[in-house]
Design a protein around this motif. Structure first.
Motif, PDB file in Angstrom:
ATOM      1  N   LEU A  21       0.782  -1.199   0.083  1.00  0.00           N
ATOM      2  CA  LEU A  21       0.021  -0.019  -0.091  1.00  0.00           C
ATOM      3  C   LEU A  21       0.846   1.414   0.108  1.00  0.00           C
ATOM      4  CD1 LEU A  21      -2.843  -1.103   2.427  1.00  0.00           C
ATOM      5  CD2 LEU A  21      -3.198  -0.330  -0.022  1.00  0.00           C
ATOM      6  N   ILE A  22       1.877   1.093   0.764  1.00  0.00           N
ATOM      7  CA  ILE A  22       2.817   2.539   0.908  1.00  0.00           C
ATOM      8  C   ILE A  22       3.480   2.505  -0.339  1.00  0.00           C
ATOM      9  CG2 ILE A  22       5.076   3.113   1.692  1.00  0.00           C
ATOM     10  CD1 ILE A  22       4.290   1.822   4.527  1.00  0.00           C
ATOM     11  N   GLN A  25       0.889   3.921  -3.089  1.00  0.00           N
ATOM     12  CA  GLN A  25       0.748   5.398  -3.078  1.00  0.00           C
ATOM     13  C   GLN A  25       1.920   6.119  -3.423  1.00  0.00           C
ATOM     14  OE1 GLN A  25      -0.220   5.006   1.349  1.00  0.00           O
ATOM     15  NE2 GLN A  25      -2.014   5.860   1.013  1.00  0.00           N
ATOM     16  N   GLU A  26       3.083   5.807  -3.227  1.00  0.00           N
ATOM     17  CA  GLU A  26       4.252   6.651  -3.829  1.00  0.00           C
ATOM     18  C   GLU A  26       4.384   6.574  -5.246  1.00  0.00           C
ATOM     19  OE1 GLU A  26       7.458   4.770  -1.425  1.00  0.00           O
ATOM     20  OE2 GLU A  26       7.162   5.836   0.362  1.00  0.00           O
ATOM     21  N   SER A  29       1.118   8.378  -6.845  1.00  0.00           N
ATOM     22  CA  SER A  29       1.442   9.724  -6.418  1.00  0.00           C
ATOM     23  C   SER A  29       2.444  10.488  -7.572  1.00  0.00           C
ATOM     24  CB  SER A  29       1.477   9.921  -5.018  1.00  0.00           C
ATOM     25  OG  SER A  29       0.282   9.469  -4.203  1.00  0.00           O
ATOM     26  N   LYS A  34      -4.340  10.619  -7.567  1.00  0.00           N
ATOM     27  CA  LYS A  34      -4.573  10.816  -6.280  1.00  0.00           C
ATOM     28  C   LYS A  34      -5.125   9.633  -5.851  1.00  0.00           C
ATOM     29  CE  LYS A  34      -6.449  13.010  -2.576  1.00  0.00           C
ATOM     30  NZ  LYS A  34      -5.414  13.474  -1.519  1.00  0.00           N
ATOM     31  N   VAL A  35      -4.208   8.852  -4.911  1.00  0.00           N
ATOM     32  CA  VAL A  35      -4.380   7.548  -4.556  1.00  0.00           C
ATOM     33  C   VAL A  35      -5.392   7.471  -3.352  1.00  0.00           C
ATOM     34  CG1 VAL A  35      -3.692   5.499  -3.885  1.00  0.00           C
ATOM     35  CG2 VAL A  35      -2.272   6.946  -5.573  1.00  0.00           C
ATOM     36  N   THR A  37      -7.381   5.279  -0.381  1.00  0.00           N
ATOM     37  CA  THR A  37      -7.335   3.780   0.149  1.00  0.00           C
ATOM     38  C   THR A  37      -8.405   3.715   1.145  1.00  0.00           C
ATOM     39  OG1 THR A  37      -5.800   4.648   2.085  1.00  0.00           O
ATOM     40  CG2 THR A  37      -4.669   3.701  -0.008  1.00  0.00           C
ATOM     41  N   CYS A  89      -7.537   9.543 -10.495  1.00  0.00           N
ATOM     42  CA  CYS A  89      -7.585   8.795  -9.242  1.00  0.00           C
ATOM     43  C   CYS A  89      -7.700   7.428  -9.457  1.00  0.00           C
ATOM     44  CB  CYS A  89      -8.851   9.140  -8.447  1.00  0.00           C
ATOM     45  SG  CYS A  89      -9.091  11.136  -8.113  1.00  0.00           S
TER      46      CYS A  89
END
Length: 210
Positions: A21-22, A25-26, A29, A34-35, A37, A89
């Motif tokens: 997940l990290i 997002q990185e 993005s 636009k992520v 969760t 998104c």
């Protein structure tokens, strides 16, 4: 109204979802996305006081019903919020509604879905893709740990590893039938596993691979 891709990130115990997940997002993005969760709802309900190990059948059923209701509602509200954004998104769900069915019997699942006005078929249609990360208990046993999840009952011993593998297969079976289910195993190192996650989401978003 623009279409928002909604992706489930699921898997067995200690599969790497938190790290994935990290990285999602990185990575996305950095590409201008636009992520959004959706947090893991069963963990939220467990932390609020519900216990799936209870002998109280009514308490157990009500907890599972709350999880399904909240999962569906939270996803819908986050998608609605995403639709107001001007930038592209993507919504990533930390587990999806079908995960619930892996932990209960078929009769209870049928009752739950009917009470929520939905069905297995309708739930699967909610998601554009499902990425299942295989538990470290299956192919990367040396990295299996319970240190990062106080709610996890599958301990890092032989019995716990066997339970983790069994749960992993149950979750895969719960999502069988989804046209874009991808099972990402531990055949390579962990970084390769994470890259495969990024590649699969890039495919869904029709983006070129790095």
């Amino acid at each position: 109204m623009k279409q928002i891709k909604k992706i489930v990130l699921t898997g067995g115990p200690c599969a790497g979802k938190t790290t994935a997940l990290i990285r999602i997002q990185e990575h996305f993005s950095s590409l201008g996305y636009k992520v959004f969760t959706v947090p893991e709802v069963p963990t939220m309900i467990t932390q609020s006081g519900w216990n799936y190990m209870t002998d109280n059948k009514d308490f157990y059923y009500e907890g599972e019903k709350v999880i399904l209701e909240l999962q569906l509602a939270l996803e819908d509200k986050i998608v609605r919020m995403a639709e107001t954004c001007s930038e592209p998104c993507v919504v990533v769900c930390d587990r999806g509604a079908m995960d619930i069915s892996a932990y209960i019997d078929e009769a209870m699942w049928q009752e739950l879905t009917e009470s929520c006005g939905t069905s297995t078929e309708l739930i699967r249609q909610r998601y554009d893709a499902v990425l299942h990360l295989v538990s470290a208990a299956d192919g990367a046993e040396q990295y299996y740990t319970t240190a990062n999840n106080a709610q996890r009952y599958e301990k890092a011993d032989e019995a716990g590893l066997a339970i983790a593998r069994m749960l992993d297969k149950k979750v895969i079976n719960a999502w069988n039938g989804h046209p874009r289910l991808r099972v990402i195993n531990n055949s390579e190192d962990f970084d390769s596993k994470m890259r495969r996650v990024i590649e699969e989401i890039s495919n869904v978003l029709e983006l070129p691979h790095a």
